[in-house]
Design a protein around this motif. Sequence first.
Motif, short mmCIF file in Angstrom:
data_model
loop_
_atom_site.label_atom_id
_atom_site.label_comp_id
_atom_site.label_asym_id
_atom_site.label_seq_id
_atom_site.Cartn_x
_atom_site.Cartn_y
_atom_site.Cartn_z
N LYS A 112 -30.66 20.02 77.43
CA LYS A 112 -29.81 19.02 78.08
C LYS A 112 -28.34 19.42 78.07
CE LYS A 112 -32.82 15.13 76.90
NZ LYS A 112 -32.90 13.82 76.21
N ALA A 113 -28.01 20.56 77.43
CA ALA A 113 -26.61 20.98 77.28
C ALA A 113 -25.77 19.88 76.63
CB ALA A 113 -26.03 21.41 78.62
N MET A 114 -26.29 19.39 75.52
CA MET A 114 -25.61 18.30 74.80
C MET A 114 -25.33 18.72 73.37
SD MET A 114 -25.21 15.60 76.79
CE MET A 114 -24.97 14.29 75.58
N LEU A 115 -24.18 18.30 72.88
CA LEU A 115 -23.78 18.50 71.50
C LEU A 115 -23.59 17.12 70.87
CD1 LEU A 115 -22.83 20.69 69.39
CD2 LEU A 115 -20.51 20.15 70.15
N TYR A 116 -24.01 16.98 69.61
CA TYR A 116 -23.93 15.68 68.94
C TYR A 116 -23.26 15.80 67.58
CZ TYR A 116 -27.63 14.71 72.33
OH TYR A 116 -28.35 14.59 73.49
N LEU A 117 -22.70 14.68 67.12
CA LEU A 117 -22.18 14.60 65.77
C LEU A 117 -22.54 13.22 65.22
CD1 LEU A 117 -20.54 16.18 63.62
CD2 LEU A 117 -18.55 14.86 64.36
N GLN A 118 -23.48 13.19 64.29
CA GLN A 118 -23.83 11.95 63.59
C GLN A 118 -22.90 11.80 62.40
OE1 GLN A 118 -26.19 9.53 64.29
NE2 GLN A 118 -25.32 8.41 62.54
N MET A 119 -22.18 10.69 62.37
CA MET A 119 -21.19 10.46 61.32
C MET A 119 -21.61 9.23 60.52
SD MET A 119 -17.67 11.24 63.41
CE MET A 119 -17.79 9.75 64.35
N ASP A 120 -21.91 9.43 59.27
CA ASP A 120 -22.34 8.35 58.36
C ASP A 120 -21.31 8.17 57.24
OD1 ASP A 120 -25.62 9.68 58.74
OD2 ASP A 120 -24.81 7.90 59.74
N ASN A 121 -21.37 7.02 56.60
CA ASN A 121 -20.46 6.71 55.49
C ASN A 121 -19.02 7.05 55.87
OD1 ASN A 121 -19.62 5.91 52.94
ND2 ASN A 121 -20.08 7.88 52.00
N LEU A 122 -18.60 6.55 57.00
CA LEU A 122 -17.27 6.86 57.50
C LEU A 122 -16.18 6.29 56.60
CD1 LEU A 122 -18.04 6.42 61.27
CD2 LEU A 122 -16.93 8.42 60.28
N LYS A 123 -15.08 7.02 56.52
CA LYS A 123 -13.94 6.64 55.70
C LYS A 123 -12.72 6.47 56.59
CE LYS A 123 -15.72 9.50 51.91
NZ LYS A 123 -15.43 10.61 50.98
N PRO A 124 -11.72 5.72 56.16
CA PRO A 124 -10.51 5.55 56.97
C PRO A 124 -9.86 6.89 57.32
CG PRO A 124 -10.56 3.91 55.25
CD PRO A 124 -11.71 4.83 54.98
N GLU A 125 -9.96 7.87 56.44
CA GLU A 125 -9.35 9.18 56.72
C GLU A 125 -10.12 9.96 57.79
OE1 GLU A 125 -10.24 7.94 53.73
OE2 GLU A 125 -11.06 9.52 52.42
N ASP A 126 -11.25 9.47 58.23
CA ASP A 126 -11.96 10.09 59.36
C ASP A 126 -11.40 9.64 60.70
OD1 ASP A 126 -14.99 9.61 57.50
OD2 ASP A 126 -13.88 11.48 57.75
N THR A 127 -10.50 8.69 60.70
CA THR A 127 -9.89 8.21 61.94
C THR A 127 -9.17 9.34 62.65
OG1 THR A 127 -9.62 5.96 61.11
CG2 THR A 127 -8.16 6.65 62.90
N ALA A 128 -9.55 9.60 63.90
CA ALA A 128 -8.98 10.72 64.66
C ALA A 128 -9.57 10.72 66.07
CB ALA A 128 -9.30 12.05 63.98
N LEU A 129 -9.02 11.59 66.90
CA LEU A 129 -9.58 11.89 68.21
C LEU A 129 -10.52 13.08 68.03
CD1 LEU A 129 -9.39 11.21 71.30
CD2 LEU A 129 -7.78 13.13 71.43
N TYR A 130 -11.79 12.88 68.34
CA TYR A 130 -12.81 13.91 68.13
C TYR A 130 -13.13 14.58 69.46
CZ TYR A 130 -13.70 12.35 63.37
OH TYR A 130 -13.58 12.05 62.04
N SER A 131 -13.11 15.92 69.44
CA SER A 131 -13.38 16.71 70.65
C SER A 131 -14.42 17.77 70.36
CB SER A 131 -12.10 17.40 71.14
OG SER A 131 -11.07 16.49 71.39
N CYS A 132 -15.21 18.07 71.37
CA CYS A 132 -16.12 19.21 71.25
C CYS A 132 -15.42 20.44 71.81
CB CYS A 132 -17.44 18.95 71.95
SG CYS A 132 -17.32 18.49 73.67
N ALA A 133 -15.77 21.59 71.28
CA ALA A 133 -15.10 22.83 71.65
C ALA A 133 -16.10 23.98 71.67
CB ALA A 133 -13.98 23.13 70.67
#
Length: 124
Positions: free
Chosen positions: A75-96
């Motif tokens: 499918k030409a798809m990339l994923y990121l499962q994020m669990d137990n998120l913390k306030p310091e994870d706040t950001a703009l997330y981009s694939c590269a």
Amino acid sequence: VQFVESGGGMVQPGGSLRLSCAVSGFPFRSYDMSWVRQVPGKGPEWVSAIRAHSGRTHYADSVKGRFTISRDDAKAMLYLQMDNLKPEDTALYSCARGIGQTASGDYDVPRDYRGQGTQVTVSS
């Protein structure tokens, strides 16, 4: 080359989100891929990467054990499962495309195409 990220949003600490990145314009299955994140006023930070063919994964220490990267080559798809998120994870997330490395061999932000990103905010 085009990346379309989705799945960001606002979540409470301890919550989960799944980011997706739809890729087009190059043979996705032949390329290593990364997720990077950036907060205003700071440079981009490498988060995770997945190798082409082998599917071997790599994580920054700050997210190891909480985030899981995956890919669907059909499918030409990339994923990121994020669990137990913390306030310091706040950001703009981009694939590269690709995986960067520092002179000392640590993983780094790739110097290649990157998407516009999806915002993740972790706050109570």
